[in-house]
Scaffold this motif. Structure first.
Motif: not given
Length: 366
Positions: A11-18, A29-30, A164-172, A340-341
């Motif tokens: 499963v994978h998702a990119d972090l974002a403001p939301d 949850r999003a 589990v893959m989370f990308d764009e962790m720079v959003n944190i 970026h970041g």
């Protein structure tokens, strides 16, 4: 792809403001919902594999019940028993059993409701209770526990486990609120501790971020002492030596030679693999790289996002304007350093008083 070939579910998702790992307004949850919607298996690598995973559990249960000549429900209960040991696992198993009942009775509404619950798409407990008879939902506080239950599901369904893959962790890193960053870091610490201490099984995490997100001692992971001590690099891995067994793997930056190969491959894609249709000759590639080097220095190959984008735009113009010369266009190519970041994300309405750790105003009275 390696995980899929080894019979893992991903499963994978990119972090974002939301979408964040920890939040109180539905952002966690999003993130979970986005990740589960992107669930992939070897036979369904494009995503949307949740239904196939659950269906495999049900199908195997029916087959096993026939071989053992016992009730299907008993086999399903046996398969779901390990899931009930997790936090929130009882309702997780109840929802899976509801899917089986829907499959047995051809109740598509019940099956759809079960999949919606597993994807974290129920927003209220009342709605979930009415549709499935459960008292909980996947919410911001239960995302990590739900992922562990999901990993157990993949295991009992016959897969090797869950990645589990989370990308764009720079959003944190870009969160203005120091408290919000801390809460996300604490959730990451929980995941890291479980992994290093062997408290979880059949689940792995891959989190991708920029060097600033990791090493910045003011806003990055290293600003949280407990994480810094656990994620610190091996002090003996110096002078070209690497250690790939630790929790952090630093990706090497591209070299100019690597970028030359990349640009050549992009040119090949534009020509559909036909060298006779190349839009620019071989000498154009080093000329383009030299142009980028003069504009932004070595960043053109270390962080090549903008370099690649500019090259693609150059080829697009040449493709659509056959009479144009690449030599004439080269001087017009605008290349900026990839920041970026490094930019900060400011909440809507501007900085809020007391919300962050930055000095937003200073007034000296006399």
């Amino acid at each position: 792809m390696i995980a899929l070939e080894r019979k893992c579910v991903t499963v994978h998702a990119d972090l974002a403001p939301d979408r964040r790992i920890h939040a109180g307004g539905g952002q966690a949850r999003a993130l979970y919902s986005e990740a589960v919607r992107n669930m992939a298996t070897r036979t369904k690598p494009e995503g949307g594999a949740l239904a196939a995973v659950v269906e495999r559990l049900v199908t195997d249960g029916v087959k096993e019940a026939g071989e053992r000549q016992i009730a299907v429900e008993k086999v399903i209960d046996e398969k779901l028993a390990p899931i009930q040991e997790f936090v929130g696992g009882y309702d997780f198993a109840t929802v899976l059993k509801a899917y089986w009942r829907g499959s047995e009775t051809s109740n598509e509404d019940l099956k759809t409701a079960a999949l919606r619950w597993l994807r974290g798409e129920f927003s209220t407990k009342t709605e979930a209770n009415k549709s499935l008879g459960v008292r909980t939902i996947v919410d911001d506080d239960s995302v990590y526990d739900s992922l562990k239950s999901l990993a157990c599901l993949t295991k009992v369904a016959g897969y090797a486990g869950l990645l589990v893959m989370f990308d764009e962790m720079v959003n944190i890193y870009k969160l203005q609120s120091a408290q919000a960053r801390k809460l996300n870091f604490e959730q990451i610490l929980r995941i890291v501790n479980d992994a290093l201490q062997g408290n979880t099984s059949s689940i792995g995490f891959m989190m991708c971020g920029t060097p600033q997100f990791l090493m910045d001692t003011r806003r990055g992971l290293y600003s949280y002492e407990a994480l810094q001590s656990r994620l610190a690099e091996n002090q003996f891995a110096t002078g070209g030596l690497v250690d790939l067994s630790g929790p952090v793997i630093n990706l090497q930056s591209l070299t100019p030679e690597d970028l030359l190969v990349l640009l050549s491959n992009i040119r090949n894609v534009f020509a559909a693999g036909d060298p006779s249709k190349y839009l620019v000759p071989d000498e154009a590639l080093p000329a383009f790289m030299h142009h980028c080097d003069r504009r932004i220095g070595e960043a053109y190959f270390r962080t090549p996002r903008t370099t690649v984008k500019a090259f693609v735009q150059l080829l697009s113009v040449l493709e659509q304007n056959p009479g144009a010369r690449w030599q004439d266009l080269l001087g017009q190519v605008q290349v900026a350093a990839d920041l970026h970041g490094q930019e900060e994300m400011v909440p809507e309405g501007g900085p809020q008083a007391g919300d962050g750790d930055e000095l937003t105003s200073l007034r000296i009275g006399t």
